[in-house]
Design an enzyme around this catalytic site. Structure first.
Site, PDB file in Angstrom:
ATOM      1  N   ASP A   1       0.798  -1.225   0.000  1.00  0.00           N
ATOM      2  CA  ASP A   1       0.000   0.000   0.000  1.00  0.00           C
ATOM      3  C   ASP A   1       0.839   1.290   0.000  1.00  0.00           C
ATOM      4  O   ASP A   1       0.309   2.375   0.190  1.00  0.00           O
ATOM      5  CB  ASP A   1      -0.926   0.014   1.231  1.00  0.00           C
TER       6      ASP A   1
ATOM      7  N   HIS B   1      28.746   6.601  -9.168  1.00  0.00           N
ATOM      8  CA  HIS B   1      27.378   6.740  -8.647  1.00  0.00           C
ATOM      9  C   HIS B   1      27.168   5.962  -7.345  1.00  0.00           C
ATOM     10  O   HIS B   1      26.103   5.378  -7.110  1.00  0.00           O
ATOM     11  CB  HIS B   1      26.355   6.335  -9.714  1.00  0.00           C
TER      12      HIS B   1
ATOM     13  N   ASP C   1      28.398  14.442  -3.285  1.00  0.00           N
ATOM     14  CA  ASP C   1      27.714  14.966  -4.477  1.00  0.00           C
ATOM     15  C   ASP C   1      26.236  14.972  -4.111  1.00  0.00           C
ATOM     16  O   ASP C   1      25.599  13.913  -4.053  1.00  0.00           O
ATOM     17  CB  ASP C   1      28.008  14.048  -5.670  1.00  0.00           C
TER      18      ASP C   1
ATOM     19  N   ASP D   1      23.126  20.800  -8.025  1.00  0.00           N
ATOM     20  CA  ASP D   1      23.990  19.618  -8.192  1.00  0.00           C
ATOM     21  C   ASP D   1      25.412  20.039  -7.837  1.00  0.00           C
ATOM     22  O   ASP D   1      26.095  20.665  -8.648  1.00  0.00           O
ATOM     23  CB  ASP D   1      23.871  19.146  -9.655  1.00  0.00           C
TER      24      ASP D   1
ATOM     25  N   HIS E   1      34.439  10.760 -17.218  1.00  0.00           N
ATOM     26  CA  HIS E   1      33.167  11.390 -17.574  1.00  0.00           C
ATOM     27  C   HIS E   1      33.441  12.739 -18.239  1.00  0.00           C
ATOM     28  O   HIS E   1      34.586  13.189 -18.308  1.00  0.00           O
ATOM     29  CB  HIS E   1      32.266  11.545 -16.348  1.00  0.00           C
TER      30      HIS E   1
ATOM     31  N   HIS F   1      26.883  18.937 -17.571  1.00  0.00           N
ATOM     32  CA  HIS F   1      25.601  18.724 -18.249  1.00  0.00           C
ATOM     33  C   HIS F   1      24.715  19.934 -18.005  1.00  0.00           C
ATOM     34  O   HIS F   1      24.955  20.712 -17.073  1.00  0.00           O
ATOM     35  CB  HIS F   1      24.930  17.446 -17.705  1.00  0.00           C
TER      36      HIS F   1
ATOM     37  N   HIS G   1      20.114  16.070 -14.823  1.00  0.00           N
ATOM     38  CA  HIS G   1      20.723  16.003 -16.162  1.00  0.00           C
ATOM     39  C   HIS G   1      19.639  16.552 -17.080  1.00  0.00           C
ATOM     40  O   HIS G   1      18.793  15.824 -17.570  1.00  0.00           O
ATOM     41  CB  HIS G   1      21.093  14.570 -16.533  1.00  0.00           C
TER      42      HIS G   1
ATOM     43  N   GLU H   1      32.214  20.059 -13.656  1.00  0.00           N
ATOM     44  CA  GLU H   1      32.530  19.073 -12.626  1.00  0.00           C
ATOM     45  C   GLU H   1      33.633  18.092 -13.022  1.00  0.00           C
ATOM     46  O   GLU H   1      33.400  16.889 -13.127  1.00  0.00           O
ATOM     47  CB  GLU H   1      31.263  18.287 -12.259  1.00  0.00           C
TER      48      GLU H   1
ATOM     49  N   TYR I   1      39.832   9.974 -10.552  1.00  0.00           N
ATOM     50  CA  TYR I   1      39.486   8.778  -9.771  1.00  0.00           C
ATOM     51  C   TYR I   1      40.590   7.752 -10.018  1.00  0.00           C
ATOM     52  O   TYR I   1      40.714   7.217 -11.127  1.00  0.00           O
ATOM     53  CB  TYR I   1      38.120   8.239 -10.214  1.00  0.00           C
TER      54      TYR I   1
ATOM     55  N   ARG J   1      36.156  15.017  -7.000  1.00  0.00           N
ATOM     56  CA  ARG J   1      35.376  15.762  -8.002  1.00  0.00           C
ATOM     57  C   ARG J   1      35.006  17.099  -7.370  1.00  0.00           C
ATOM     58  O   ARG J   1      34.741  17.170  -6.154  1.00  0.00           O
ATOM     59  CB  ARG J   1      34.110  14.975  -8.401  1.00  0.00           C
TER      60      ARG J   1
ATOM     61  N   GLU K   1      32.316  20.172  -8.244  1.00  0.00           N
ATOM     62  CA  GLU K   1      31.203  20.476  -9.153  1.00  0.00           C
ATOM     63  C   GLU K   1      30.454  21.727  -8.710  1.00  0.00           C
ATOM     64  O   GLU K   1      30.016  21.836  -7.563  1.00  0.00           O
ATOM     65  CB  GLU K   1      30.227  19.291  -9.156  1.00  0.00           C
TER      66      GLU K   1
HETATM   67  N1  GLY Z   1      24.921  14.171  -9.455  1.00  0.00           N
HETATM   68  C1  GLY Z   1      24.983  13.686 -10.768  1.00  0.00           C
HETATM   69  C2  GLY Z   1      25.954  14.407 -11.560  1.00  0.00           C
HETATM   70  O1  GLY Z   1      26.817  15.075 -11.025  1.00  0.00           O
HETATM   71  O2  GLY Z   1      25.904  14.423 -12.756  1.00  0.00           O
HETATM   72 MN    MN Z   2      26.383  16.833 -12.215  1.00  0.00          MN
HETATM   73 MN    MN Z   3      26.657  15.873  -9.100  1.00  0.00          MN
END
Ligand code: GLY
Ligand code: MN
Ligand code: MN
Length: 436
Positions: free
Chosen positions: A36, A240, A257, A268, A347, A351, A358, A381, A385, A403, A405
């Protein structure tokens, strides 16, 4: 957000669709978590962008030039019992009165009414392939009209993705949208500051996550824009990572993050800092390198420059730095050409950011990288790593993930860092964490 803002967007969409055509867009649905219990409802971003209507089981229809009104909303009828158990919902009356639909019909009558609205329209704009039920229903409705062609009605002949129009609109943020994005950014930045201040060896990652969530909630932002990543030591090398259950150790870094959502607009932010408040020498060297890459990338964020210039700048700084520190060997140009940096920086630079973390919007136009324009918001960002089992680098670098960002608005003259409220230089971070 005021209804006038949604109305302006609808008007723009209706102009783009053109008389003789029709557009449909559906709401998100409730989804069961277990028995439920439902997952918290999050409206479809495109649907909310055009309607401001925050309920499931709804469909918005736009018919340019329709005499009785161009905007029709199908939604749940008001049900007193439902209101008692689940709370307020607009009903048909609310849909017209508060959400300014020209007409409102029960969602249960969709199959009876929609074929009639599609009759004699040429093009149907809709979120193609994003809602299986709508995809299937649309074809059924069209077939239903085709079967009546002997009576003279014409079925639509073209199905077109509405994304092309709506996502381009969403890419450019209005003043009202920027206000919400600034609020999301500010609260999120302060949450990161609180997390840095609370951080110490012996805590668990989830306890630091709790600091962020507490701060977001205290400021009225009850949703995170995405699951928070609170990753210490080598966990930071998993891009992630969301388990958030490891213990923080003296001598390790912590990568956070996390961002809050403010009235459907995301922040973000990533920061990486030492658990004990002081960077070790190797951490300092890698951290400064990522920061230099971010600052170099930021220099490439201004109107008229291409989307990928910031990425290229980050690749150049990182590759050069990795050679200087001995993590990569060879000629810079060749290492870049052979994408050797990708083993440590896998990466891209960032974005678009908006209602979705995103966010929507094309990155290329006619196969060329897009030119940055005022009103666009994006993240910058870069990261490094170094896998814990990386045998090609000295042991001191292994298991470090960093990272940095920030959320950036492209302005008429350059850019504005929306998330500047959280420190990122080594000196500032160490000072904050040591309570100075
Ligand atoms: N938090 C997801 C990214 O940095 O793209
Ligand atoms: Mn991001
Ligand atoms: Mn992020």
């Amino acid at each position: 957000m005021k209804q006038s803002e949604f109305k302006k967007r609808r008007k723009h969409l209706i102009n783009r669709i053109g008389v003789g055509n029709i557009a449909l867009i559906s709401s998100a649905s409730m989804r069961t978590r277990n028995r439920d219990v439902d997952y918290p409802f999050r409206q479809d971003s495109d649907f909310f962008y055009l309607t401001g209507f925050n309920e499931p089981d709804a469909l918005a229809v736009f018919i340019p030039g329709r005499e009785q009104g161009e905007y029709i909303l199908f939604c749940r009828e008001f049900d007193e019992k439902k209101a008692l158990w689940e709370g307020a919902h607009a009903g048909l009356e609310g849909a017209t009165k508060h959400f300014e639909a020209d007409d409102a019909f029960p969602i249960d009558d969709l199959d009876d009414i929609l074929p009639g609205l599609l009759e004699n329209k040429m093009k149907v704009f809709y979120p193609m392939g994003r809602n299986r039920e709508l995809d299937a229903n649309l074809l059924e409705w069209i077939n239903h009209i085709r079967n009546q062609s002997r009576s003279g009605v014409i079925a639509p002949t073209e199905l077109i993705s509405i994304d092309v129009i709506v996502h381009e609109m969403r890419l450019f943020k209005s003043t009202t949208e920027l206000k919400l994005m600034r609020q999301a950014a500010e609260v999120s930045a302060n949450g990161h500051v609180k997390a840095m201040q609370a951080c110490k060896p012996g805590l668990y990652e989830y306890q630091v996550e709790a600091e962020l969530i507490y701060h977001f909630n205290q400021n009225g932002l009850r949703n995170v824009a995405y699951p928070s990543i609170v990753a210490t030591g080598k966990n930071a090398c998993t891009l992630h990572y969301t388990e958030n259950n490891a213990k923080l150790k003296d001598g390790d870094l912590l990568l956070i993050d996390a961002g809050a959502e403010c009235d459907h607009y995301a922040a973000d932010i990533t920061r990486t800092f030492p658990v004990s408040g002081r960077f070790t020498e190797p951490q300092k060297q890698l951290y400064q390198l990522v920061l230099n890459a971010q600052l170099a990338a930021l220099e490439q964020i201004k109107p008229g420059l291409l989307w990928n210039q910031a990425h290229d700048a980050s690749v150049e700084v990182l590759t050069k730095g990795l050679v200087e520190l001995g993590l990569l060997k060879g000629k810079i140009n060749k290492l870049i050409k052979d994408e050797k940096y990708k083993q440590f920086y896998m990466h891209r630079i960032g974005h678009w950011l908006g209602m979705d973390v995103h966010d929507v919007g094309d990155y290329k136009i006619n196969q060329e990288w897009r030119i940055l324009e005022p009103g666009m918001v994006l993240t910058v960002e870069p990261g490094l790593y170094i896998p814990a089992n990386c045998k090609t680098v000295e042991a001191k670098w292994r298991g470090i993930g960093i990272r940095i960002e920030d959320d950036i608005l492209v302005t008429a003259t350059g850019h504005e860092v929306l998330t500047a409220g959280v420190p990122k230089s080594i000196q500032e971070i160490e000072a904050l964490m040591q309570g100075q």
